[in-house]
Scaffold this motif. Structure first.
Motif, PDB file in Angstrom:
ATOM      1  N   VAL A   1       0.853  -1.201   0.000  1.00 37.70           N
ATOM      2  CA  VAL A   1       0.000   0.000   0.000  1.00 37.70           C
ATOM      3  C   VAL A   1       0.890   1.253   0.000  1.00 37.70           C
ATOM      4  CG1 VAL A   1      -1.715   1.356   1.274  1.00 37.70           C
ATOM      5  CG2 VAL A   1      -1.936  -1.132   1.175  1.00 37.70           C
ATOM      6  N   LEU A   2       1.927   1.232   0.807  1.00 34.54           N
ATOM      7  CA  LEU A   2       2.792   2.415   0.930  1.00 34.54           C
ATOM      8  C   LEU A   2       3.426   2.771  -0.418  1.00 34.54           C
ATOM      9  CD1 LEU A   2       3.916   4.442   3.007  1.00 34.54           C
ATOM     10  CD2 LEU A   2       5.779   2.843   3.454  1.00 34.54           C
ATOM     11  N   THR A   3       4.011   1.794  -1.085  1.00 39.81           N
ATOM     12  CA  THR A   3       4.666   2.109  -2.366  1.00 39.81           C
ATOM     13  C   THR A   3       3.619   2.345  -3.465  1.00 39.81           C
ATOM     14  OG1 THR A   3       4.965  -0.253  -2.720  1.00 39.81           O
ATOM     15  CG2 THR A   3       6.864   0.974  -1.892  1.00 39.81           C
ATOM     16  N   GLY A   4       2.518   1.595  -3.391  1.00 41.57           N
ATOM     17  CA  GLY A   4       1.450   1.803  -4.387  1.00 41.57           C
ATOM     18  C   GLY A   4       0.910   3.221  -4.283  1.00 41.57           C
ATOM     19  N   MET A   5       0.663   3.678  -3.076  1.00 40.59           N
ATOM     20  CA  MET A   5       0.104   5.022  -2.893  1.00 40.59           C
ATOM     21  C   MET A   5       1.131   6.114  -3.218  1.00 40.59           C
ATOM     22  SD  MET A   5      -3.031   4.772  -2.407  1.00 40.59           S
ATOM     23  CE  MET A   5      -3.374   6.510  -2.136  1.00 40.59           C
ATOM     24  N   ARG A   6       2.400   5.810  -2.998  1.00 43.98           N
ATOM     25  CA  ARG A   6       3.437   6.782  -3.410  1.00 43.98           C
ATOM     26  C   ARG A   6       3.264   7.107  -4.893  1.00 43.98           C
ATOM     27  NH1 ARG A   6       8.874   3.881  -3.825  1.00 43.98           N
ATOM     28  NH2 ARG A   6       7.638   2.894  -5.458  1.00 43.98           N
ATOM     29  N   ASP A   7       3.105   6.072  -5.700  1.00 43.81           N
ATOM     30  CA  ASP A   7       3.015   6.285  -7.147  1.00 43.81           C
ATOM     31  C   ASP A   7       1.704   6.980  -7.522  1.00 43.81           C
ATOM     32  OD1 ASP A   7       5.397   5.015  -7.118  1.00 43.81           O
ATOM     33  OD2 ASP A   7       4.629   3.064  -7.790  1.00 43.81           O
ATOM     34  N   VAL A   8       0.627   6.594  -6.846  1.00 45.47           N
ATOM     35  CA  VAL A   8      -0.675   7.210  -7.130  1.00 45.47           C
ATOM     36  C   VAL A   8      -0.632   8.704  -6.794  1.00 45.47           C
ATOM     37  CG1 VAL A   8      -3.103   7.292  -6.382  1.00 45.47           C
ATOM     38  CG2 VAL A   8      -2.006   5.085  -6.816  1.00 45.47           C
ATOM     39  N   LEU A   9      -0.095   9.036  -5.661  1.00 43.20           N
ATOM     40  CA  LEU A   9      -0.065  10.450  -5.250  1.00 43.20           C
ATOM     41  C   LEU A   9       0.818  11.273  -6.188  1.00 43.20           C
ATOM     42  CD1 LEU A   9       0.046  10.114  -1.345  1.00 43.20           C
ATOM     43  CD2 LEU A   9      -1.926  10.466  -2.826  1.00 43.20           C
ATOM     44  N   LYS A  10       1.920  10.671  -6.615  1.00 38.50           N
ATOM     45  CA  LYS A  10       2.810  11.371  -7.566  1.00 38.50           C
ATOM     46  C   LYS A  10       2.070  11.653  -8.866  1.00 38.50           C
ATOM     47  CE  LYS A  10       7.523   9.963  -6.605  1.00 38.50           C
ATOM     48  NZ  LYS A  10       8.444   8.876  -6.851  1.00 38.50           N
ATOM     49  N   GLU A  11       1.307  10.676  -9.320  1.00 41.14           N
ATOM     50  CA  GLU A  11       0.637  10.833 -10.618  1.00 41.14           C
ATOM     51  C   GLU A  11      -0.553  11.793 -10.547  1.00 41.14           C
ATOM     52  OE1 GLU A  11      -0.333   7.133 -12.536  1.00 41.14           O
ATOM     53  OE2 GLU A  11      -1.558   8.152 -14.068  1.00 41.14           O
ATOM     54  N   TYR A  12      -1.383  11.650  -9.503  1.00 39.91           N
ATOM     55  CA  TYR A  12      -2.655  12.410  -9.482  1.00 39.91           C
ATOM     56  C   TYR A  12      -2.593  13.717  -8.691  1.00 39.91           C
ATOM     57  CZ  TYR A  12      -4.772   8.325 -11.632  1.00 39.91           C
ATOM     58  OH  TYR A  12      -5.078   7.306 -12.492  1.00 39.91           O
ATOM     59  N   LYS A  13      -1.603  13.833  -7.810  1.00 41.26           N
ATOM     60  CA  LYS A  13      -1.424  15.058  -7.010  1.00 41.26           C
ATOM     61  C   LYS A  13      -2.723  15.590  -6.406  1.00 41.26           C
ATOM     62  CE  LYS A  13       2.607  16.621  -9.644  1.00 41.26           C
ATOM     63  NZ  LYS A  13       2.742  15.369 -10.403  1.00 41.26           N
ATOM     64  N   PRO A  14      -3.444  14.792  -5.600  1.00 33.53           N
ATOM     65  CA  PRO A  14      -4.704  15.294  -5.019  1.00 33.53           C
ATOM     66  C   PRO A  14      -4.455  16.426  -4.017  1.00 33.53           C
ATOM     67  CG  PRO A  14      -4.092  13.184  -4.037  1.00 33.53           C
ATOM     68  CD  PRO A  14      -3.104  13.443  -5.139  1.00 33.53           C
ATOM     69  N   ALA A  15      -5.486  17.272  -3.860  1.00 33.28           N
ATOM     70  CA  ALA A  15      -5.394  18.370  -2.890  1.00 33.28           C
ATOM     71  C   ALA A  15      -5.569  17.840  -1.468  1.00 33.28           C
ATOM     72  CB  ALA A  15      -6.474  19.406  -3.187  1.00 33.28           C
ATOM     73  N   ALA A  16      -6.278  16.709  -1.348  1.00 38.40           N
ATOM     74  CA  ALA A  16      -6.474  16.093  -0.031  1.00 38.40           C
ATOM     75  C   ALA A  16      -6.670  14.597  -0.227  1.00 38.40           C
ATOM     76  CB  ALA A  16      -7.700  16.696   0.658  1.00 38.40           C
ATOM     77  N   LEU A  17      -6.194  13.829   0.743  1.00 38.06           N
ATOM     78  CA  LEU A  17      -6.366  12.376   0.711  1.00 38.06           C
ATOM     79  C   LEU A  17      -7.245  11.988   1.899  1.00 38.06           C
ATOM     80  CD1 LEU A  17      -5.409   9.704  -0.653  1.00 38.06           C
ATOM     81  CD2 LEU A  17      -3.607   9.614   1.076  1.00 38.06           C
ATOM     82  N   LEU A  18      -8.377  11.345   1.613  1.00 38.62           N
ATOM     83  CA  LEU A  18      -9.277  10.956   2.700  1.00 38.62           C
ATOM     84  C   LEU A  18      -9.135   9.466   2.978  1.00 38.62           C
ATOM     85  CD1 LEU A  18     -12.491  12.959   1.680  1.00 38.62           C
ATOM     86  CD2 LEU A  18     -10.674  13.614   3.266  1.00 38.62           C
ATOM     87  N   VAL A  19      -8.775   9.148   4.219  1.00 44.70           N
ATOM     88  CA  VAL A  19      -8.648   7.747   4.631  1.00 44.70           C
ATOM     89  C   VAL A  19      -9.727   7.466   5.671  1.00 44.70           C
ATOM     90  CG1 VAL A  19      -6.159   7.770   4.197  1.00 44.70           C
ATOM     91  CG2 VAL A  19      -7.004   8.228   6.511  1.00 44.70           C
ATOM     92  N   HIS A  20      -9.945   6.180   5.955  1.00 44.32           N
ATOM     93  CA  HIS A  20     -10.999   5.831   6.891  1.00 44.32           C
ATOM     94  C   HIS A  20     -10.539   4.865   7.985  1.00 44.32           C
ATOM     95  CE1 HIS A  20     -14.345   3.878   8.711  1.00 44.32           C
ATOM     96  NE2 HIS A  20     -14.992   5.003   8.464  1.00 44.32           N
TER      97      HIS A  20
ATOM     98  N   GLY B   1       0.534   9.791   2.319  1.00 44.58           N
ATOM     99  CA  GLY B   1       0.134  11.194   2.214  1.00 44.58           C
ATOM    100  C   GLY B   1       1.151  12.086   2.916  1.00 44.58           C
ATOM    101  N   PHE B   2       1.548  11.671   4.090  1.00 46.54           N
ATOM    102  CA  PHE B   2       2.503  12.463   4.888  1.00 46.54           C
ATOM    103  C   PHE B   2       3.849  12.576   4.156  1.00 46.54           C
ATOM    104  CE2 PHE B   2       5.696  12.615   8.356  1.00 46.54           C
ATOM    105  CZ  PHE B   2       5.368  13.873   8.851  1.00 46.54           C
ATOM    106  N   TYR B   3       4.352  11.435   3.703  1.00 45.86           N
ATOM    107  CA  TYR B   3       5.646  11.458   2.992  1.00 45.86           C
ATOM    108  C   TYR B   3       5.554  12.294   1.716  1.00 45.86           C
ATOM    109  CZ  TYR B   3       7.282   7.460   5.840  1.00 45.86           C
ATOM    110  OH  TYR B   3       7.652   6.631   6.857  1.00 45.86           O
ATOM    111  N   GLY B   4       4.407  12.205   1.050  1.00 46.11           N
ATOM    112  CA  GLY B   4       4.260  12.887  -0.244  1.00 46.11           C
ATOM    113  C   GLY B   4       3.762  14.321  -0.133  1.00 46.11           C
ATOM    114  N   GLY B   5       3.582  14.808   1.079  1.00 44.07           N
ATOM    115  CA  GLY B   5       3.155  16.200   1.254  1.00 44.07           C
ATOM    116  C   GLY B   5       1.697  16.446   0.877  1.00 44.07           C
ATOM    117  N   VAL B   6       0.858  15.402   0.917  1.00 40.54           N
ATOM    118  CA  VAL B   6      -0.571  15.576   0.614  1.00 40.54           C
ATOM    119  C   VAL B   6      -1.338  15.569   1.939  1.00 40.54           C
ATOM    120  CG1 VAL B   6      -2.593  14.593  -0.540  1.00 40.54           C
ATOM    121  CG2 VAL B   6      -0.323  14.358  -1.583  1.00 40.54           C
ATOM    122  N   PRO B   7      -2.103  16.636   2.249  1.00 41.54           N
ATOM    123  CA  PRO B   7      -2.808  16.660   3.536  1.00 41.54           C
ATOM    124  C   PRO B   7      -3.850  15.539   3.634  1.00 41.54           C
ATOM    125  CG  PRO B   7      -3.415  18.558   2.186  1.00 41.54           C
ATOM    126  CD  PRO B   7      -2.313  17.854   1.452  1.00 41.54           C
TER     127      PRO B   7
END
Ligand SMILES: CC(=O)N[C@@H]1[C@@H](OP(=O)(O)OP(=O)(O)OC[C@H]2O[C@@H](n3ccc(=O)[nH]c3=O)[C@H](O)[C@@H]2O)O[C@H](CO)[C@@H](O)[C@@H]1O
Length: 374
Positions: free
Chosen positions: A72-91, A104-110
């Motif tokens: 999940v960690l490496t998968g989400m790294r790539d997703v965040l790099k590609e899509y650059k969301p303004a916010a990431l909502l987790v549950h 999100g924290f590592y990638g600078g996405v709130p």
């Protein structure tokens, strides 16, 4: 961007997804699924008609917590790099929650954390969920706490009050939505009745039954043996009572349950149910026996007494109100507490009160109001 990977996360994120989608001028909404639990997640996506924009599809046979966390960690790294969301909502508190929040924290996405602030303060119960949610809280910018109690947990951990919003739990939004859809659609109701009728060989709409679910990791092994022994004893003692058990797909659950309970005439083992039939069944149940978190929230609003097969809960609100009781994964306590509810109408009545400590169905609205102002 919403990210989730398991059945309960999907149920609780689905109404938020629709609430955001309903404001297309304000938000562009993307859904990423990790598919930590493929089959049970897909059931929910289908019920709610959600097609993920991104699917990491990372479930593999025999994977452990190390594998899931890392992928999940490496998968989400790539997703965040590609899509650059303004916010990431987790549950909530799954491994997907933990690793996505870290990404999100590592990638600078709130990060916005839905269902924030639930605590037992014991890292081993539930394992690993207590760690997952505590770590998620450390990196969260917007904490959506379901109750005043969960807000207080966050304040005790020095989360700034301005970063917390008490919203109610989105599971109540989901529950009310699904119940309304069933109540207002006769054809749907008839189809559900037929679906359940084909799986349950008794008149479940008019006869009393106990609904059982269980999947907590800390109950694997001895806990599940105790649970099954307790159910077996109850089934012998109350031959006219029916026990309906949708069995979780985890092999640690399937093995003892099938070995010890299959073939008993009044215990009905069925596959995990889609959310809609499950809710319909819950509405008809006499008593609920569970180690699930979500069901502890849903059942009180339907006025069902809940016996929780755990020693601790992060949801003390209904325990304090007297409609949920902790009985542990303990054969004797399970038997004596169910027996008390079946034998003593006053005990039953005092636990069977409908109340809504976990929300009023407007949690998503409150979350969106916060997101609007970012
Ligand atoms: C420690 C803890 O409590 N952690 C929780 C955990 O989830 P859980 O314990 O609630 O998980 P389950 O019991 O699997 O799911 C429950 C949902 O599934 C529905 N259901 C059930 C049986 C069935 O046959 N068909 C269904 O549709 C049911 O109505 C309910 O809504 O993770 C969540 C996500 O972060 C957290 O919210 C939450 O804290």
């Amino acid at each position: 961007m919403l990210v989730f990977g398991t059945r309960p996360e999907a149920i609780k994120m689905a109404p938020l997804y629709y609430a955001l989608k309903n404001c297309p001028d304000e938000f562009e909404t993307l859904v990423c699924v990790t598919a930590q639990h493929r089959q049970m997640l897909d059931q929910v996506l289908q019920v709610f008609g959600i097609t993920p924009d991104i699917d990491l599809n990372l479930m593999k046979a025999g994977q452990d917590l190390f594998d899931v966390t890392a992928s999940v960690l490496t998968g989400m790294r790539d997703v965040l790099k590609e899509y650059k969301p303004a916010a990431l909502l987790v549950h909530g508190d799954t491994t997907t929650t933990l690793a996505s929040a870290m990404a999100g924290f590592y990638g600078g996405v709130p990060v916005g954390h839905v269902e924030a602030g639930l605590r037992t303060h014991d890292l081993h119960a539930p394992f690993p969920e207590e760690l997952n949610r505590q770590v998620a809280s450390k990196v969260t910018r917007w904490h959506f706490a379901p109750t005043a109690f969960s807000k207080q947990n966050l304040l005790n951990e020095r989360v700034p009050e301005a970063h917390i919003e008490v919203t109610g739990n989105t599971v109540i939004d989901a529950l009310l939505w699904v119940l309304d859809r069933i109540d207002t659609d006769e054809e749907r109701k008839a189809a559900l009745t037929q679906f359940l009728g084909a799986r349950l060989p008794f008149d479940w709409q008019n006869r009393r039954f106990i609904l059982i679910t269980g999947h907590r990791r800390e109950n694997f092994g001895n806990g599940f043996l105790q649970i099954c022994e307790g159910l077996k004893e109850l089934a012998y003692r109350y031959p006219a009572m029916h026990f309906v058990y949708p069995v979780h797909l985890n092999p640690n659950v399937q093995e003892p349950v099938n070995r010890l309970l299959a073939g008993l005439p009044n215990i009905h083992l069925v596959e995990p149910l889609d959310y809609e039939p499950f809710v319909f069944l819950l509405k008809h149940a006499h008593i609920v026996l569970t180690d699930s978190g979500g069901i502890q929230e849903e059942a009180p609003s339907l006025g069902k007494p809940v016996l929780v097969m755990r020693d601790v809960t992060e949801r003390p609100e209904a325990v304090q109100a007297g409609t949920v009781r902790l009985v542990g994964a303990d054969r004797d306590r399970i038997v004596s507490n169910v027996a008390e509810l079946l034998d003593n109408p006053d005990s039953y009545k005092s636990m069977a009160r409908a109340h809504n400590p976990y929300g009023d169905g407007k949690a998503c609205e409150r979350i969106i109001n916060v997101l609007r102002n970012i």
